[in-house]
Design a protein around this motif. Structure first.
Motif, PDB file in Angstrom:
ATOM      1  N   PHE A  46      46.348  43.362  42.057  1.00 44.53           N
ATOM      2  CA  PHE A  46      44.952  43.605  41.633  1.00 44.53           C
ATOM      3  C   PHE A  46      44.033  43.883  42.983  1.00 44.53           C
ATOM      4  O   PHE A  46      44.428  43.307  44.164  1.00 44.53           O
ATOM      5  CB  PHE A  46      44.284  41.901  41.188  1.00 44.53           C
ATOM      6  CG  PHE A  46      44.957  41.640  39.922  1.00 44.53           C
ATOM      7  CD1 PHE A  46      44.373  42.166  38.683  1.00 44.53           C
ATOM      8  CD2 PHE A  46      46.084  41.081  40.066  1.00 44.53           C
ATOM      9  CE1 PHE A  46      45.273  41.834  37.606  1.00 44.53           C
ATOM     10  CE2 PHE A  46      46.797  40.428  38.895  1.00 44.53           C
ATOM     11  CZ  PHE A  46      46.372  41.129  37.669  1.00 44.53           C
ATOM     12  N   ASN A  47      43.192  44.900  42.977  1.00 44.45           N
ATOM     13  CA  ASN A  47      42.505  45.559  44.104  1.00 44.45           C
ATOM     14  C   ASN A  47      41.334  44.654  44.074  1.00 44.45           C
ATOM     15  O   ASN A  47      40.708  43.915  43.100  1.00 44.45           O
ATOM     16  CB  ASN A  47      42.201  46.857  43.917  1.00 44.45           C
ATOM     17  CG  ASN A  47      41.441  47.613  42.949  1.00 44.45           C
ATOM     18  OD1 ASN A  47      40.650  46.791  42.096  1.00 44.45           O
ATOM     19  ND2 ASN A  47      41.992  48.495  42.355  1.00 44.45           N
ATOM     20  N   HIS A  48      40.235  44.848  44.989  1.00 44.20           N
ATOM     21  CA  HIS A  48      39.085  44.381  45.107  1.00 44.20           C
ATOM     22  C   HIS A  48      38.001  44.687  44.020  1.00 44.20           C
ATOM     23  O   HIS A  48      37.251  43.793  43.834  1.00 44.20           O
ATOM     24  CB  HIS A  48      38.358  44.616  46.374  1.00 44.20           C
ATOM     25  CG  HIS A  48      37.588  46.453  46.578  1.00 44.20           C
ATOM     26  ND1 HIS A  48      38.577  46.957  46.686  1.00 44.20           N
ATOM     27  CD2 HIS A  48      36.260  46.424  46.230  1.00 44.20           C
ATOM     28  CE1 HIS A  48      37.692  48.364  46.506  1.00 44.20           C
ATOM     29  NE2 HIS A  48      36.706  47.743  46.431  1.00 44.20           N
ATOM     30  N   ARG A  49      38.218  45.543  43.348  1.00 48.87           N
ATOM     31  CA  ARG A  49      37.194  45.823  42.040  1.00 48.87           C
ATOM     32  C   ARG A  49      37.990  45.123  40.812  1.00 48.87           C
ATOM     33  O   ARG A  49      37.147  44.654  40.061  1.00 48.87           O
ATOM     34  CB  ARG A  49      37.137  47.255  41.678  1.00 48.87           C
ATOM     35  CG  ARG A  49      36.681  48.042  43.002  1.00 48.87           C
ATOM     36  CD  ARG A  49      36.241  49.329  42.511  1.00 48.87           C
ATOM     37  NE  ARG A  49      35.318  49.483  41.697  1.00 48.87           N
ATOM     38  CZ  ARG A  49      34.719  50.642  40.899  1.00 48.87           C
ATOM     39  NH1 ARG A  49      35.426  51.640  41.176  1.00 48.87           N
ATOM     40  NH2 ARG A  49      33.779  50.684  40.068  1.00 48.87           N
ATOM     41  N   GLN A  50      39.152  44.640  40.783  1.00 48.69           N
ATOM     42  CA  GLN A  50      39.748  44.077  39.685  1.00 48.69           C
ATOM     43  C   GLN A  50      39.766  42.621  39.877  1.00 48.69           C
ATOM     44  O   GLN A  50      39.696  41.876  38.864  1.00 48.69           O
ATOM     45  CB  GLN A  50      41.218  44.453  39.396  1.00 48.69           C
ATOM     46  CG  GLN A  50      41.406  45.820  39.202  1.00 48.69           C
ATOM     47  CD  GLN A  50      42.772  46.337  39.065  1.00 48.69           C
ATOM     48  OE1 GLN A  50      43.419  45.921  40.234  1.00 48.69           O
ATOM     49  NE2 GLN A  50      43.208  46.922  38.202  1.00 48.69           N
ATOM     50  N   VAL A  51      39.652  42.034  41.192  1.00 53.07           N
ATOM     51  CA  VAL A  51      39.589  40.661  41.132  1.00 53.07           C
ATOM     52  C   VAL A  51      38.395  39.801  40.772  1.00 53.07           C
ATOM     53  O   VAL A  51      38.663  38.839  40.038  1.00 53.07           O
ATOM     54  CB  VAL A  51      39.667  40.358  42.793  1.00 53.07           C
ATOM     55  CG1 VAL A  51      39.248  39.003  43.139  1.00 53.07           C
ATOM     56  CG2 VAL A  51      41.151  40.664  43.191  1.00 53.07           C
TER      57      VAL A  51
END
Length: 93
Positions: A46-51
């Protein structure tokens, strides 16, 4: 679970693994798209936009699916959000 940087460098890790239960496997993908991406035998990142979406799902996770892993997943999400170029990894078997 691990938080890694762009180059795969380890930023943080936890020993807790996802507690695979029937309740977790039966989550509605429409209601929990981030959590239903987790599978016991594969990796998920998970990237910073999905977190933030993952955190929202963890906040409304049914009690039957929670546990120490969910608490530690929230902590790892904060590590991702507190620095640039970080990714949360769930490592399967």
């Amino acid at each position: 679970m691990q938080v890694r940087g762009d180059q795969g460098d380890l930023v943080a890790s936890t020993r807790a693994g996802v507690e695979w239960t029937d309740a977790l496997a039966e989550l509605d993908p429409a209601a929990f798209p981030m959590l239903t991406a987790l599978i016991p035998y594969g990796d998920a990142m998970f990237n910073h936009r999905q977190v933030p979406l993952l955190l929202t799902e963890l906040d409304r996770l049914p009690d039957a699916c929670g546990g120490a892993w969910a608490v530690q997943a929230r902590e790892m999400c904060q590590v991702v959000l507190n620095g640039p170029h970080r990714y949360l990894w769930f490592l399967g078997d």
